[in-house]
Structures are given as structure tokens and as C-alpha cells.
Design a protein around this motif. Structure first.
Motif, PDB file in Angstrom:
ATOM      1  N   LYS A  24       0.699  -1.621   0.082  1.00  0.00           N
ATOM      2  CA  LYS A  24       0.120  -0.035  -0.167  1.00  0.00           C
ATOM      3  C   LYS A  24       0.989   1.418  -0.200  1.00  0.00           C
ATOM      4  N   THR A  58       3.058  11.068   1.220  1.00  0.00           N
ATOM      5  CA  THR A  58       2.575   9.430   1.518  1.00  0.00           C
ATOM      6  C   THR A  58       3.616  10.135   2.859  1.00  0.00           C
ATOM      7  N   THR A  59       2.922   8.668   3.975  1.00  0.00           N
ATOM      8  CA  THR A  59       3.372   8.663   5.474  1.00  0.00           C
ATOM      9  C   THR A  59       4.036   7.191   5.365  1.00  0.00           C
ATOM     10  N   ALA A  85       6.772   8.162  12.157  1.00  0.00           N
ATOM     11  CA  ALA A  85       6.423   8.233  11.183  1.00  0.00           C
ATOM     12  C   ALA A  85       6.926   9.308  10.121  1.00  0.00           C
ATOM     13  N   SER A  87       7.180  11.161   6.811  1.00  0.00           N
ATOM     14  CA  SER A  87       6.338  11.974   5.423  1.00  0.00           C
ATOM     15  C   SER A  87       7.363  11.990   4.615  1.00  0.00           C
ATOM     16  N   ASP A 126       2.864   1.410   5.368  1.00  0.00           N
ATOM     17  CA  ASP A 126       1.551   2.994   5.577  1.00  0.00           C
ATOM     18  C   ASP A 126       0.900   3.086   6.421  1.00  0.00           C
ATOM     19  N   TYR A 127       1.621   4.724   7.134  1.00  0.00           N
ATOM     20  CA  TYR A 127       1.385   4.788   8.505  1.00  0.00           C
ATOM     21  C   TYR A 127      -0.386   4.690   8.770  1.00  0.00           C
ATOM     22  N   LYS A 128      -1.445   5.020   7.890  1.00  0.00           N
ATOM     23  CA  LYS A 128      -2.789   5.211   8.337  1.00  0.00           C
ATOM     24  C   LYS A 128      -3.307   4.137   9.086  1.00  0.00           C
ATOM     25  N   GLU A 129      -2.853   2.833   7.959  1.00  0.00           N
ATOM     26  CA  GLU A 129      -2.752   1.883   7.965  1.00  0.00           C
ATOM     27  C   GLU A 129      -2.553   1.019   9.431  1.00  0.00           C
ATOM     28  N   TYR A 130      -0.677   1.572   9.234  1.00  0.00           N
ATOM     29  CA  TYR A 130      -0.737   0.549  10.567  1.00  0.00           C
ATOM     30  C   TYR A 130      -1.056   1.551  12.066  1.00  0.00           C
ATOM     31  N   LYS A 131      -1.730   2.410  12.434  1.00  0.00           N
ATOM     32  CA  LYS A 131      -2.731   3.171  13.104  1.00  0.00           C
ATOM     33  C   LYS A 131      -3.243   2.404  13.443  1.00  0.00           C
ATOM     34  N   GLU A 132      -4.297   2.507  12.136  1.00  0.00           N
ATOM     35  CA  GLU A 132      -5.911   1.234  12.265  1.00  0.00           C
ATOM     36  C   GLU A 132      -5.423   0.238  12.713  1.00  0.00           C
TER      37      GLU A 132
END
Length: 135
Positions: A24, A58-59, A85, A87, A126-132
């Protein structure tokens, strides 16, 4: 006996540097050298080249693993891009540096004293996905 231990402590360890990027995250992530030779007790800097291949910012965040896992107990990351993270702007290229120290105790532990070769693997997610996933 002490002399033998001292010589053992000076045995360099060859470390393979593996990298991967989660599908991702549109990044390229490679060490500048695929393998380093490290003396226990010596501080070493490892450089990685990271590039955002996409058209947007992207982060990512990196996780790491060690093989053999017991070796990881003796790796002190003095400075690592892996805790935060990161970016990257579109098409941005960056150099990330890992500074590490292999604890000389690695040569005294019965589980690790015979290790001549180890692997450190970093994976960027992918940071967003990792956080979720974490919550």
C-alpha cells in the motif's frame, strides 16, 4: 581463558540488511550496502535510500525484525528512523540513517556467542493503515 573470551569478542559479525515495503505504500527503500561487517562494541551507521514513487505526499512507519531473534537482544539502536512516522513529498528522495551498537555481551551469551551472521529487516508500512491496525 580470558584471552580466548577477548578474541571471541573481537570476532566481527556479518549483518545482512533486508528491506521491504508494504504494497500500500508507493516507496522504494534500500540500504546503500546490502551487508555490513560489525565489531561488537563498535558504533555503526547504516544508510538507507528512500524514495516516494507516487504523485502525492505519503507517510510511512518502519518496523524491524532480527534473525536470529536472540541476536536482537544485543542490538542497541542509538538513533533510528524506525520510531517515527516519516512523510515524503511526491517523488522525494531521502537518506535515512540507522545508528547502532552491537553489545559486546553478545559474545558471552550461550545462545548468541556463535553467531557470525545475522539479519536486520526493516519493513515500511503505510502509516494510516498501521495506526488503524494498532488500535
Amino acid at each position: 581463558r580470558f584471552q580466548k573470551e577477548k578474541e571471541l569478542a573481537l570476532q566481527p559479525i556479518s549483518i545482512n540488511l533486508l528491506t521491504s515495503v508494504h504494497p500500500k505504500l508507493p516507496w522504494s527503500f534500500k540500504p546503500t550496502k546490502p551487508k555490513i561487517i560489525v565489531q561488537p562494541g563498535e558504533v555503526v551507521s547504516v544508510e538507507y535510500i528512500v524514495e516516494n514513487l507516487s504523485e502525492q505526499t505519503t507517510t510511512g512507519i518502519a518496523t524491524f525484525a532480527y534473525f536470529p531473534t536472540t541476536f536482537g537482544n544485543y542490538v542497541n539502536k542509538i538513533n533510528c528512523f524506525c520510531y517515527d512516522a516519516q512523510s515524503m513529498k511526491p517523488k522525494q528522495k531521502n537518506k535515512f540513517v540507522l545508528v547502532l551498537l552491537i553489545d559486546p555481551e553478545v559474545t558471552k551469551d550461550s545462545k548468541t556467542k556463535d553467531i557470525k551472521e545475522a539479519t536486520i529487516q526493516f519493513t515500511f508500512f503505510d502509516y494510516k493503515e498501521y495506526k488503524e491496525k494498532k488500535t
